[in-house]
Design a protein around this motif. Structure first.
Motif, PDB file in Angstrom:
ATOM      1  N   THR A   1       4.472  88.123 -20.804  1.00  0.00           N
ATOM      2  CA  THR A   1       3.940  88.010 -19.452  1.00  0.00           C
ATOM      3  C   THR A   1       4.502  86.752 -18.797  1.00  0.00           C
ATOM      4  O   THR A   1       5.103  85.896 -19.456  1.00  0.00           O
ATOM      5  CB  THR A   1       2.405  87.933 -19.454  1.00  0.00           C
ATOM      6  OG1 THR A   1       2.000  86.658 -19.978  1.00  0.00           O
ATOM      7  CG2 THR A   1       1.805  89.054 -20.292  1.00  0.00           C
TER       8      THR A   1
ATOM      9  N   GLN B   1       3.987  91.447 -15.468  1.00  0.00           N
ATOM     10  CA  GLN B   1       2.589  91.050 -15.303  1.00  0.00           C
ATOM     11  C   GLN B   1       1.745  91.467 -16.507  1.00  0.00           C
ATOM     12  O   GLN B   1       0.867  90.738 -16.951  1.00  0.00           O
ATOM     13  CB  GLN B   1       2.024  91.674 -14.025  1.00  0.00           C
ATOM     14  CG  GLN B   1       0.628  91.206 -13.659  1.00  0.00           C
ATOM     15  CD  GLN B   1       0.600  89.727 -13.295  1.00  0.00           C
ATOM     16  OE1 GLN B   1       1.553  89.197 -12.746  1.00  0.00           O
ATOM     17  NE2 GLN B   1      -0.500  89.058 -13.620  1.00  0.00           N
ATOM     18  N   ASP B   2       2.041  92.661 -17.041  1.00  0.00           N
ATOM     19  CA  ASP B   2       1.308  93.167 -18.203  1.00  0.00           C
ATOM     20  C   ASP B   2       2.152  94.257 -18.856  1.00  0.00           C
ATOM     21  O   ASP B   2       3.253  94.577 -18.388  1.00  0.00           O
ATOM     22  CB  ASP B   2      -0.073  93.703 -17.799  1.00  0.00           C
ATOM     23  CG  ASP B   2      -0.006  94.675 -16.632  1.00  0.00           C
ATOM     24  OD1 ASP B   2       0.905  95.542 -16.625  1.00  0.00           O
ATOM     25  OD2 ASP B   2      -0.844  94.576 -15.716  1.00  0.00           O
ATOM     26  N   ASP B   3       1.658  94.830 -19.942  1.00  0.00           N
ATOM     27  CA  ASP B   3       2.423  95.834 -20.685  1.00  0.00           C
ATOM     28  C   ASP B   3       2.741  97.057 -19.835  1.00  0.00           C
ATOM     29  O   ASP B   3       3.825  97.640 -19.944  1.00  0.00           O
ATOM     30  CB  ASP B   3       1.650  96.262 -21.936  1.00  0.00           C
ATOM     31  CG  ASP B   3       1.633  95.181 -23.004  1.00  0.00           C
ATOM     32  OD1 ASP B   3       2.424  94.223 -22.880  1.00  0.00           O
ATOM     33  OD2 ASP B   3       0.827  95.290 -23.948  1.00  0.00           O
TER      34      ASP B   3
END
Length: 283
Positions: free
Chosen positions: A38, A14-16
């Protein structure tokens, strides 16, 4: 690492922050992380990021973005097979199991750090078309599961073919099945559960109870009923479905998941089994 030291992977999350556990797991397995992307980067990942292994961090993902990514990955894999592994909790399990149904991707649920590294190495080293048979110890476990399910399927067929095992119409009750499930769980209070690690019977009981109660059971619910690690339960579900004991039916309200039901033969065998028990107790 030898010939494996050139393996590369792409982590999709979803994100870092959500990607970080996957990146760290790759480092422990000594697999180079080529890129982090992502779920919205699906076209970029599939067309411009060559990789040996695709690591899908599904935990905490936006459901719509994750579903779109899984759909595109499945379409892509029909032309260009991939090695992939998905990390999930029970919250994401149903969607990921449905989205990756048609490609050789292993789903890992709630693994610790050591299990992560071992799984990544095993999967990365396997040919994409034979992913589910990769690794000596893993292949041995799968062969054992398949052997046990083959024997179980044969026993159930024999039971349904035995005309004397046909139950009376009032012999099979919800209470009797619930009692059998309770007895299974009570056993774990007195013996190490590792002594009874075969989840097949627990799954059969749960799906039979669902049938009697006229309700549907999703993959994550059946994993819980199996009283075994979800990754192990998923292997059994896959094998028992392949052997015709379980059937998958789409959720009419959500295309992103299926329900599991007993096949007609498996249901008849369970009814015959409980019918025999009832007759024995009444005699």
């Amino acid at each position: 690492m030898g010939e494996w030291d050139k393996l590369t992977a792409v982590v999709v999350a979803q994100d870092d922050e959500r990607a970080r556990p996957g990146v760290e797991a790759l480092a422990r397995a000594e697999i180079r992380c080529r890129a982090v992307a992502t779920f919205l980067d699906v076209e970029l990942v599939l067309s411009e990021m060559p990789f040996d292994l695709l690591l899908i961090e599904a935990i905490g993902a936006d459901p719509d973005q994750l579903w779109h990514f899984l759909h595109r990955l499945t379409e892509h894999a029909k032309v260009d097979p991939v090695r992939a592994v998905a990390s999930v909790t029970l919250d994401e399990l149903d969607m990921v199991a449905e989205g990756l149904l048609d490609i050789p991707c292993e789903i890992l649920c709630n693994l610790d750090e050591a299990e992560w590294a071992e799984a990544l190495l095993r999967i990365a080293r396997a040919p994409a078309r034979t992913l589910h048979d990769s690794g000596t110890s893993h292949a041995s476990r799968l062969l054992q599961v398949r052997g046990e399910v083959d024997r179980l399927a044969a026993a159930l067929r024999e039971l349904t073919e035995d005309q004397s095992a046909t139950p009376r119409s009032d012999a099979v009750t919800i209470e009797a099945v619930k009692q059998a499930i309770w007895e299974r769980r009570a056993r774990d209070r007195f013996f190490d559960s590792e002594l009874f690690a075969d989840p097949a019977w627990d799954m059969l009981l749960d799906l039979f109870l669902s049938r009697l109660e006229n309700r549907s059971t999703c993959v994550s619910s059946l994993c819980i009923a199996a009283a075994t690690p979800p990754t192990t339960a998923l292997r059994w579900i896959g094998t028992m479905t392949d052997q015709g004991l379980f059937e998958r039916h789409p959720d009419p309200n959500d295309k992103r998941r299926h329900f599991l039901h007993l096949s007609r033969d498996a249901e008849a065998a369970m009814a015959a089994y409980f019918g025999l028990l009832a007759e024995r107790r009444s005699s």
